[in-house]
Write a protein that holds these residues in place. Sequence first.
Motif, PDB file in Angstrom:
ATOM      1  N   THR A   3       0.825  -1.208   0.000  1.00  0.00           N
ATOM      2  CA  THR A   3       0.000   0.000   0.000  1.00  0.00           C
ATOM      3  C   THR A   3       0.862   1.262   0.000  1.00  0.00           C
ATOM      4  O   THR A   3       1.774   1.398   0.797  1.00  0.00           O
ATOM      5  N   ASP A   4       0.518   2.198  -0.888  1.00  0.00           N
ATOM      6  CA  ASP A   4       1.392   3.335  -1.152  1.00  0.00           C
ATOM      7  C   ASP A   4       0.660   4.667  -1.114  1.00  0.00           C
ATOM      8  O   ASP A   4       0.816   5.461  -0.202  1.00  0.00           O
ATOM      9  N   GLY A   5      -0.177   4.950  -2.149  1.00  0.00           N
ATOM     10  CA  GLY A   5      -0.806   6.259  -2.278  1.00  0.00           C
ATOM     11  C   GLY A   5      -2.238   6.276  -1.788  1.00  0.00           C
ATOM     12  O   GLY A   5      -2.941   5.264  -1.832  1.00  0.00           O
ATOM     13  N   LEU A   6      -2.687   7.457  -1.345  1.00  0.00           N
ATOM     14  CA  LEU A   6      -4.016   7.593  -0.748  1.00  0.00           C
ATOM     15  C   LEU A   6      -4.605   8.950  -1.091  1.00  0.00           C
ATOM     16  O   LEU A   6      -3.991   9.987  -0.820  1.00  0.00           O
ATOM     17  N   VAL A   7      -5.801   8.956  -1.699  1.00  0.00           N
ATOM     18  CA  VAL A   7      -6.527  10.205  -1.962  1.00  0.00           C
ATOM     19  C   VAL A   7      -7.988  10.010  -1.582  1.00  0.00           C
ATOM     20  O   VAL A   7      -8.501   8.885  -1.580  1.00  0.00           O
ATOM     21  N   GLN A   8      -8.650  11.112  -1.258  1.00  0.00           N
ATOM     22  CA  GLN A   8     -10.085  11.076  -0.978  1.00  0.00           C
ATOM     23  C   GLN A   8     -10.825  11.585  -2.206  1.00  0.00           C
ATOM     24  O   GLN A   8     -10.494  12.652  -2.739  1.00  0.00           O
ATOM     25  N   VAL A   9     -11.835  10.835  -2.671  1.00  0.00           N
ATOM     26  CA  VAL A   9     -12.586  11.250  -3.860  1.00  0.00           C
ATOM     27  C   VAL A   9     -13.940  11.857  -3.504  1.00  0.00           C
ATOM     28  O   VAL A   9     -14.497  12.637  -4.278  1.00  0.00           O
ATOM     29  N   ARG A  10     -14.479  11.473  -2.380  1.00  0.00           N
ATOM     30  CA  ARG A  10     -15.654  12.114  -1.794  1.00  0.00           C
ATOM     31  C   ARG A  10     -15.684  11.717  -0.328  1.00  0.00           C
ATOM     32  O   ARG A  10     -14.845  10.936   0.121  1.00  0.00           O
ATOM     33  N   GLU A  11     -16.622  12.270   0.434  1.00  0.00           N
ATOM     34  CA  GLU A  11     -16.636  11.997   1.865  1.00  0.00           C
ATOM     35  C   GLU A  11     -16.721  10.490   2.126  1.00  0.00           C
ATOM     36  O   GLU A  11     -17.591   9.801   1.582  1.00  0.00           O
ATOM     37  N   ASN A  12     -15.782  10.007   2.936  1.00  0.00           N
ATOM     38  CA  ASN A  12     -15.728   8.597   3.344  1.00  0.00           C
ATOM     39  C   ASN A  12     -15.459   7.628   2.197  1.00  0.00           C
ATOM     40  O   ASN A  12     -15.714   6.429   2.321  1.00  0.00           O
ATOM     41  N   PHE A  43     -12.371   6.621  -0.781  1.00  0.00           N
ATOM     42  CA  PHE A  43     -10.957   6.835  -1.052  1.00  0.00           C
ATOM     43  C   PHE A  43     -10.491   5.966  -2.223  1.00  0.00           C
ATOM     44  O   PHE A  43     -11.112   4.958  -2.555  1.00  0.00           O
ATOM     45  N   ILE A  44      -9.378   6.384  -2.816  1.00  0.00           N
ATOM     46  CA  ILE A  44      -8.645   5.524  -3.731  1.00  0.00           C
ATOM     47  C   ILE A  44      -7.289   5.247  -3.107  1.00  0.00           C
ATOM     48  O   ILE A  44      -6.615   6.164  -2.611  1.00  0.00           O
ATOM     49  N   VAL A  45      -6.912   3.978  -3.110  1.00  0.00           N
ATOM     50  CA  VAL A  45      -5.651   3.522  -2.517  1.00  0.00           C
ATOM     51  C   VAL A  45      -4.848   2.805  -3.603  1.00  0.00           C
ATOM     52  O   VAL A  45      -5.393   1.968  -4.337  1.00  0.00           O
ATOM     53  N   ILE A  58      -4.752  -0.783  -7.797  1.00  0.00           N
ATOM     54  CA  ILE A  58      -5.454   0.390  -7.282  1.00  0.00           C
ATOM     55  C   ILE A  58      -6.848  -0.025  -6.836  1.00  0.00           C
ATOM     56  O   ILE A  58      -7.566  -0.734  -7.553  1.00  0.00           O
ATOM     57  N   TYR A  59      -7.228   0.421  -5.640  1.00  0.00           N
ATOM     58  CA  TYR A  59      -8.517   0.079  -5.035  1.00  0.00           C
ATOM     59  C   TYR A  59      -9.390   1.317  -4.865  1.00  0.00           C
ATOM     60  O   TYR A  59      -8.886   2.421  -4.618  1.00  0.00           O
ATOM     61  N   TYR A  60     -10.695   1.102  -4.925  1.00  0.00           N
ATOM     62  CA  TYR A  60     -11.685   2.071  -4.443  1.00  0.00           C
ATOM     63  C   TYR A  60     -12.141   1.555  -3.085  1.00  0.00           C
ATOM     64  O   TYR A  60     -12.629   0.427  -2.979  1.00  0.00           O
ATOM     65  N   VAL A  61     -11.972   2.359  -2.042  1.00  0.00           N
ATOM     66  CA  VAL A  61     -12.239   1.909  -0.672  1.00  0.00           C
ATOM     67  C   VAL A  61     -13.243   2.844  -0.007  1.00  0.00           C
ATOM     68  O   VAL A  61     -13.108   4.070  -0.089  1.00  0.00           O
ATOM     69  N   LYS A 109     -14.208  -2.709  -0.549  1.00  0.00           N
ATOM     70  CA  LYS A 109     -13.180  -2.291  -1.494  1.00  0.00           C
ATOM     71  C   LYS A 109     -13.407  -2.944  -2.847  1.00  0.00           C
ATOM     72  O   LYS A 109     -13.953  -4.046  -2.930  1.00  0.00           O
ATOM     73  N   GLN A 110     -12.994  -2.258  -3.882  1.00  0.00           N
ATOM     74  CA  GLN A 110     -13.125  -2.737  -5.258  1.00  0.00           C
ATOM     75  C   GLN A 110     -11.817  -2.486  -5.987  1.00  0.00           C
ATOM     76  O   GLN A 110     -11.230  -1.406  -5.877  1.00  0.00           O
ATOM     77  N   VAL A 111     -11.339  -3.460  -6.735  1.00  0.00           N
ATOM     78  CA  VAL A 111     -10.140  -3.273  -7.546  1.00  0.00           C
ATOM     79  C   VAL A 111     -10.505  -2.460  -8.785  1.00  0.00           C
ATOM     80  O   VAL A 111     -11.375  -2.854  -9.568  1.00  0.00           O
ATOM     81  N   LEU A 112      -9.837  -1.321  -8.965  1.00  0.00           N
ATOM     82  CA  LEU A 112     -10.061  -0.469 -10.135  1.00  0.00           C
ATOM     83  C   LEU A 112      -9.073  -0.775 -11.249  1.00  0.00           C
ATOM     84  O   LEU A 112      -9.400  -0.630 -12.436  1.00  0.00           O
ATOM     85  N   LEU A 113      -7.867  -1.161 -10.874  1.00  0.00           N
ATOM     86  CA  LEU A 113      -6.809  -1.355 -11.858  1.00  0.00           C
ATOM     87  C   LEU A 113      -5.795  -2.341 -11.295  1.00  0.00           C
ATOM     88  O   LEU A 113      -5.474  -2.285 -10.103  1.00  0.00           O
ATOM     89  N   ASP A 114      -5.317  -3.239 -12.146  1.00  0.00           N
ATOM     90  CA  ASP A 114      -4.280  -4.182 -11.730  1.00  0.00           C
ATOM     91  C   ASP A 114      -3.296  -4.348 -12.879  1.00  0.00           C
ATOM     92  O   ASP A 114      -3.601  -4.987 -13.885  1.00  0.00           O
TER      93      ASP A 114
END
Length: 272
Positions: A202-211, A213-215, A222-225, A231-236
């Motif tokens: 686990t490396d990068g962390l951003v918030q896309v809307r309240e509560n 995140f993308i990790v 890359i996950y949507y959390v 959590k959902q895998v967005l990219l592998d």
Amino acid sequence: MKTIFIAIAIIFTHVSLFAQHSLEKLWQTDTVLTTPESALLAANGQFLYVSNIGSAQKERSGYISKVAPGGKIITREWVTGLNAPKGLGLYKGLLYAAELTAVAVIDVKTGTIVRRIPIEGAQMLNDITIDAKGVVYVSDSKANKIHKIENGRPSLYLENMDNANGLLAVGPALYALTNGKLLKIDAQKNPTIIAEGLEGRTDGLVQVRENEFIVSGWQGIIYYVKADGTKQVLLDTRDQKSNTADIGYNAVAQTLYVPTFFKNTIVAYRLK
């Protein structure tokens, strides 16, 4: 009729709760960067700051680039002489860059390093976040610590943080990525596990809307959390050996910026 409307409302609520997200590739820079690790949107939203670790064989070969939307390199070596820079943070005209054992402070108007803040006992400083009051938090992945810098003075904030990396200050809370986990740390330094079982270092962390995140995991995932732990895998891209390092995000354009590390590019994706 009323029963039908209620049923439809329940269906839409169910769909919205379990809506899946995706990433649409928009552009990619040329391979002229040197181990790009972190991407951060400028305060005016018109370009990205990109940290480049540089050559492992040459000390202070790291630098900061400026990259325009669309992937054009504005200035490849905007600030030079940095020691393996990684995480970046902005506050009131100053860009903070995590070097190996110090935080470099850069005047964004002049592109000059105005000072360095050494972190005692640091082994490998990694990510940076800055809260609304200007307090800087920096992770040390090798030492398993998080430090804070307040009014220019560094101090230990938390220890025993397993492979601490991505950080994000949101209001009074500090979100942190440790080894496969997303934690929420309150103002009293009490951690709560938001999500776990995240793969790929686990490396990068951003918030896309309240509560929400993308990790990113450095190895290429890359996950949507969400705050409920889903959590959902967005990219592998692990099979392609394309890393996904310290991501950046443009909330207005809903665009995610991904440094690919050894592939020496930044790739932009629209979040859908």
